[in-house]
Write an enzyme that holds these catalytic residues in place. Structure first.
Site, mmCIF file in Angstrom:
data_model
loop_
_atom_site.group_PDB
_atom_site.id
_atom_site.type_symbol
_atom_site.label_atom_id
_atom_site.label_comp_id
_atom_site.label_asym_id
_atom_site.label_seq_id
_atom_site.Cartn_x
_atom_site.Cartn_y
_atom_site.Cartn_z
ATOM 1 N N THR A 107 0.777 -1.466 0.021
ATOM 2 C CA THR A 107 -0.022 0.074 0.166
ATOM 3 C C THR A 107 1.018 1.172 0.165
ATOM 4 O O THR A 107 1.241 1.603 -1.059
ATOM 5 C CB THR A 107 -1.026 0.226 1.049
ATOM 6 O OG1 THR A 107 -0.247 -0.209 2.274
ATOM 7 C CG2 THR A 107 -1.838 -0.987 0.972
ATOM 8 N N LYS A 115 4.023 -6.656 3.866
ATOM 9 C CA LYS A 115 3.792 -5.215 3.758
ATOM 10 C C LYS A 115 3.519 -4.646 4.808
ATOM 11 O O LYS A 115 3.074 -5.163 5.925
ATOM 12 C CB LYS A 115 2.648 -5.245 2.565
ATOM 13 C CG LYS A 115 1.254 -5.669 3.081
ATOM 14 C CD LYS A 115 0.487 -4.527 3.992
ATOM 15 C CE LYS A 115 0.643 -3.341 3.287
ATOM 16 N NZ LYS A 115 -0.416 -2.341 4.344
ATOM 17 N N THR A 159 2.311 -8.789 11.966
ATOM 18 C CA THR A 159 2.707 -7.569 11.361
ATOM 19 C C THR A 159 1.111 -7.224 10.722
ATOM 20 O O THR A 159 0.340 -7.749 10.419
ATOM 21 C CB THR A 159 3.561 -7.687 10.258
ATOM 22 O OG1 THR A 159 3.693 -6.459 9.506
ATOM 23 C CG2 THR A 159 3.170 -8.751 9.235
ATOM 24 N N GLU A 216 6.937 4.934 7.034
ATOM 25 C CA GLU A 216 6.588 5.918 6.294
ATOM 26 C C GLU A 216 7.381 7.384 6.698
ATOM 27 O O GLU A 216 7.417 7.727 7.790
ATOM 28 C CB GLU A 216 5.225 6.332 6.775
ATOM 29 C CG GLU A 216 4.293 5.309 6.219
ATOM 30 C CD GLU A 216 2.669 5.358 6.394
ATOM 31 O OE1 GLU A 216 1.617 5.011 5.862
ATOM 32 O OE2 GLU A 216 2.279 6.030 7.545
ATOM 33 N N ASN A 244 0.786 10.899 5.773
ATOM 34 C CA ASN A 244 -0.487 10.783 6.335
ATOM 35 C C ASN A 244 -1.294 11.678 6.180
ATOM 36 O O ASN A 244 -2.606 11.635 6.756
ATOM 37 C CB ASN A 244 -0.139 10.426 7.729
ATOM 38 C CG ASN A 244 0.656 8.865 7.797
ATOM 39 O OD1 ASN A 244 0.004 8.045 7.424
ATOM 40 N ND2 ASN A 244 1.669 8.667 8.356
ATOM 41 N N THR A 248 -6.119 11.704 -0.237
ATOM 42 C CA THR A 248 -6.582 12.712 -1.253
ATOM 43 C C THR A 248 -5.849 12.278 -2.735
ATOM 44 O O THR A 248 -4.979 11.415 -2.409
ATOM 45 C CB THR A 248 -5.931 14.186 -0.616
ATOM 46 O OG1 THR A 248 -4.415 13.995 -0.487
ATOM 47 C CG2 THR A 248 -6.619 14.533 0.385
#
Lengths: 404, 404
Positions: B152, B178, B189, B275, B399, B404
Site C-alpha cells: 500500500t 507489507k 505484522t 513512512e 499521512n 487525497t
C-alpha cells in the site's frame, strides 16, 4: 501557530504576592529569563511534581524545600538543569542560596524551577548575577512580565485571573503557565504557578491543587512526552479580608472549584499553543466503566500520530479514530455498542460507519479549528475529557531544529 | 524514503505453493492488487491476528476458517474492509465464495486478508471479476509479483528466501510482508505470509510462528498504531523430501530458528520502509528485571515524537532519550545506575551526561543512517530489542495526504 488563543488577560494583583523578572542571558536572545515570586509571611504553599524518574535537580530541591514554609520561587527558562547529575544539584542549591542572600531568607525557603534544554550545565553565575536586578524589580503588577519570562517554545504567554467571593469578601486567584512541547503532564504541567490571597491551611491547599491538576494538566497531551521538570505550585498568602477557608465549608467548595477552573484554563492554553498546533482536539470519552478506562481510550486517540496528522490535513479519516479506540486495550469491548462522533456528526455505529454519515458532514466539522471527538463506549457511566492538538509540519520543524 | 534496503532478493520456489496476482482496479493506479496463494493438499497452516478490538471483517473470517484446513489465501490491497459492519462481513464471505467457485474448493478453505483504507465498502464485484485471471496466473515463481501486489504505502516490496537442511534434505522458507504505517503490530505484522515445504503438524507450526512473531513483528513500531488488519500466516506444504519435523527434535530447533530469522528480516524491512523514514533506530534495553519491562522502556523511546524528530534532525539530543526512559513507568528505577549509549558512545551515566561524552562523538553517530540506542538499566539480566524509525516531514505529508 496557536489555536484561537485570545489576548493575555488583565491580571489583578494578588495581595501578598510580588513578582520580579530579569535577563540573565541564558538564551542567546535578549529577554527576561528569570522570574522570582515572593510570598507574604504566613503564606501556605502547595506543589505537585513530575513523576518522571529522571526528575530534574531543581524538582528534587523544590520537593525537599516544600516542607520549610517556602517564601520565594526562583524560576529560570532556557535551561532545564535536568540530566546534569551531581553538578546540577549543586547548581540548584547554589542558586537558592544566592537568592536567599539577596532576599534575606534562608536557602531552604526558596523553591527552584528550571525549564528549557535538558543536559546542559545550568549557567548559575549568570543567574546569580541577575538576581539583584530581579529583586529590585519586585512588584505586585508584574504578572504579564512573569508569564513571558518563563516561556521557552511557547508562542504566547498564558495567564488566568479571577475573583471569587468567600463569605462576601473578594479573593483573587491568578495563574500563569508555560509549556508547548514534551507535554503529557503527570501530576503537573510543565510549569504552572497559581497564587491567591485566600487564607487556607497547607494540607487543604495541597488537596485543592491535586484535584485541580488531575482534571486539567493531567488530561492534556501534545506529544505524550512527560517532562523531567513538570511542576505546579499553588500559593495562598492569606492577605485578603476573607476568613480562613476550612474543610467541608461552602467556601472550600467555591475555592476548590475556582482553582480547578484556573487549572483547566491554563491547561487548555498550553494545548492551544502546542508545538506546531493548527487544531484543538477535545476528546470526550463517555459511557466507560471507569475514569481510568476513559482516560486510556482518550489518550490513545490523542497520541495517535495517524489521527493527529489526519486532523492536521482536515481529513475526516474516522477509520484511524476507530483503529485507535480498538487498540486502546479495553478488555471485552463490544464494538457494536461503540459510537463515535465528530462534534454532533455520528461517524461510527454498530461496528462500522454510521448509515447517516456523509463525507460532506465529516468534512465540514474537520474544517473547523476546534473539534470535539466523542466516543461512547456503551459500557458504563464514567466520562473523561482529554485535550490535544494536531501534528503538523511545524511540529517536526520545531523539534528538529530545537537545539540549532 | 527508505533506510538502506537492498534489492528484492531472488526467491526460491517452495514446493507445493503457487501464487497468482491480478489487477482488480481497487486503487486508481493500474497495478496488481489481488494475490491468491494456493497450498498443496495436506498442507498445514498457522496464523496470528491483530488484537485490535475493531478487527476487520476478513480477520474475523480468516480466524474462523483457520480450523478448516485452509488451501487458499486471498489478499487484496487498497481497501482494508475494516469498520464496514455487517456489509463488510458479507463482502469478505462473498469473496471467499467467489474464489472457491473458481478454484474448486469450499469457501471455508479460503483465508481472506485485506489491507488499505479503513471504512470504505470493499469493491467485492471488482475483486470477484479479477479472480479467474489470478487463478490463470498461478505459478510457483510469482513471489516478486506477490510481494508487490500486497503493497500500500510501502515504497519497496519485502521478501526473504532461505534454505535450511532438515536431516540432510533441503527445506525452503519464503516470506513476504507489507507495511509502512499504522505499525505497532500486536501478534502479527500488517500482513506477512511465510511458506515452507517442510512437513510439520499444525500445532507445532503455530508454535513456531507465535515465537517468531513475538521477537520480530511484535518488536517493531513506526507510529504506535496497531492496525485493524494485522495478520501473519505460516504455511507448510510438506512437499519437500525432508522427514516430518517433530517436537523436541533437532530439526524443530533448526526450523523454529529459521522461521524467527525470516520474521525478523521481514520486520526489519517494514521499519526500513517506515513512512517517511530516514533513519533506522535499533533500541536495545539491557539489564532489565524482565522482558516486559525492557519492551516498555524500548517502546517508550521508540514512540517518543521528541526522540524521533531529534533523530530526523541528526541531533544527539540525549536529554530526550533520558526523559523517555524516565517516564516509561519502571518502578523504583535507580537513575544513578542507568547508562545510555549511542552506538558505543556513552551519553548518560550516574544520572547525568557522561563525563567522557562530547557533542562531536554524539554527532558522529547521529550522522549515520542506522543508529543503536542501548539502555542499561542496572536492574537485572533481561534484554530486548525494539526497531523503529524517525519522524520526518514526509511522515506528516504521507499521512496528511493519504486519502487525497
Amino acid at each position: 501557530m496557536a489555536v484561537g488563543q485570545g489576548d493575555f488577560p488583565e491580571m489583578l494583583e494578588v495581595a501578598g504576592i510580588q513578582l520580579g523578572t530579569a535577563c540573565a542571558g541564558i538564551k542567546q536572545t535578549v529577554r527576561d529569563d528569570i522570574l522570582i515570586i515572593q510570598m507574604a509571611d504566613h503564606s501556605t504553599c502547595a506543589a505537585v511534581f513530575t513523576r518522571n524518574a529522571f526528575c530534574a535537580a531543581p524538582v528534587q530541591v523544590a520537593k525537599a524545600n516544600l516542607a520549610h514554609a517556602p517564601r520565594w520561587l526562583l524560576i529560570n527558562s532556557g535551561n532545564a538543569n535536568a540530566g546534569t547529575g551531581t553538578q546540577g544539584m549543586q547548581d540548584a542549591l547554589a542558586s537558592c542560596a544566592a537568592l536567599a542572600a539577596v532576599a534575606g531568607c534562608t536557602a531552604n525557603q526558596v523553591l527552584p524551577f528550571s525549564t528549557g534544554v535538558i543536559g546542559q550545565p545550568l549557567p548559575v553565575e549568570k543567574i546569580n548575577a541577575a538576581l539583584p536586578s530581579a529583586v529590585n524589580n519586585l512588584s505586585p503588577g508584574n504578572w504579564d512580565k512573569a508569564a513571558k519570562a518563563i516561556m521557552t517554545t511557547d508562542t504566547f504567554p498564558k495567564g488566568v485571573s479571577k475573583v471569587i467571593s468567600i463569605e462576601g469578601k473578594p479573593v483573587a486567584i491568578n495563574g500563569i503557565a508555560k509549556g508547548a512541547g514534551m507535554i503529557q503532564p503527570n501530576m503537573a504541567t510543565m510549569l504552572g504557578f497559581i497564587a491567591t490571597d485566600a487564607k487556607i491551611k497547607q494540607h487543604l491547599l495541597q488537596e485543592c491543587l491535586a484535584q485541580g491538576v488531575e482534571q486539567s494538566f493531567n488530561r492534556i497531551t501534545v506529544d505524550g512526552d512527560t517532562s523531567t521538570n513538570d511542576a505546579g505550585v499553588l500559593m495562598a498568602t492569606g492577605c485578603s479580608a476573607a476568613p480562613e477557608i476550612t474543610r467541608n465549608s461552602e467556601s472550600y467548595m467555591i475555592f476548590a472549584d475556582a482553582i480547578m477552573t484556573v487549572c483547566k484554563k491554563l491547561a487548555e492554553a498550553i494545548i492551544r499553543d502546542g508545538e506546531g498546533a493548527t487544531k484543538l482536539m477535545r476528546i470526550v470519552v463517555e459511557q466507560s466503566l471507569n475514569d481510568e478506562e476513559a482516560v486510556r481510550v482518550g489518550k490513545t486517540i490523542a497520541h495517535s500520530p495517524l489521527v493527529k496528522t489526519a486532523f492536521f490535513a482536515g481529513d475526516p479519516n474516522w477509520g484511524r479514530i476507530l483503529a485507535a479506540v480498538g487498540r486502546s486495550g479495553v478488555e471485552n469491548m463490544d464494538i457494536d455498542k461503540v459510537q463515535i462522533f465528530l462534534d454532533d456528526v455520528c461517524i461510527v455505529k454498530n461496528g462500522g460507519r454510521a448509515d447517516t454519515y456523509t463525507e460532506e458532514a465529516g468534512q465540514q466539522v474537520m474544517n473547523q479549528e476546534e473539534i470535539t471527538v466523542t466516543v461512547k463506549l456503551g459500557r458504563g457511566e464514567a466520562c473523561q475529557e482529554i485535550l490535544s492538538c494536531d501534528f503538523s509540519y511545524d511540529y517536526v520543524r520545531i523539534n528538529a531544529e530545537y537545539r540549532t
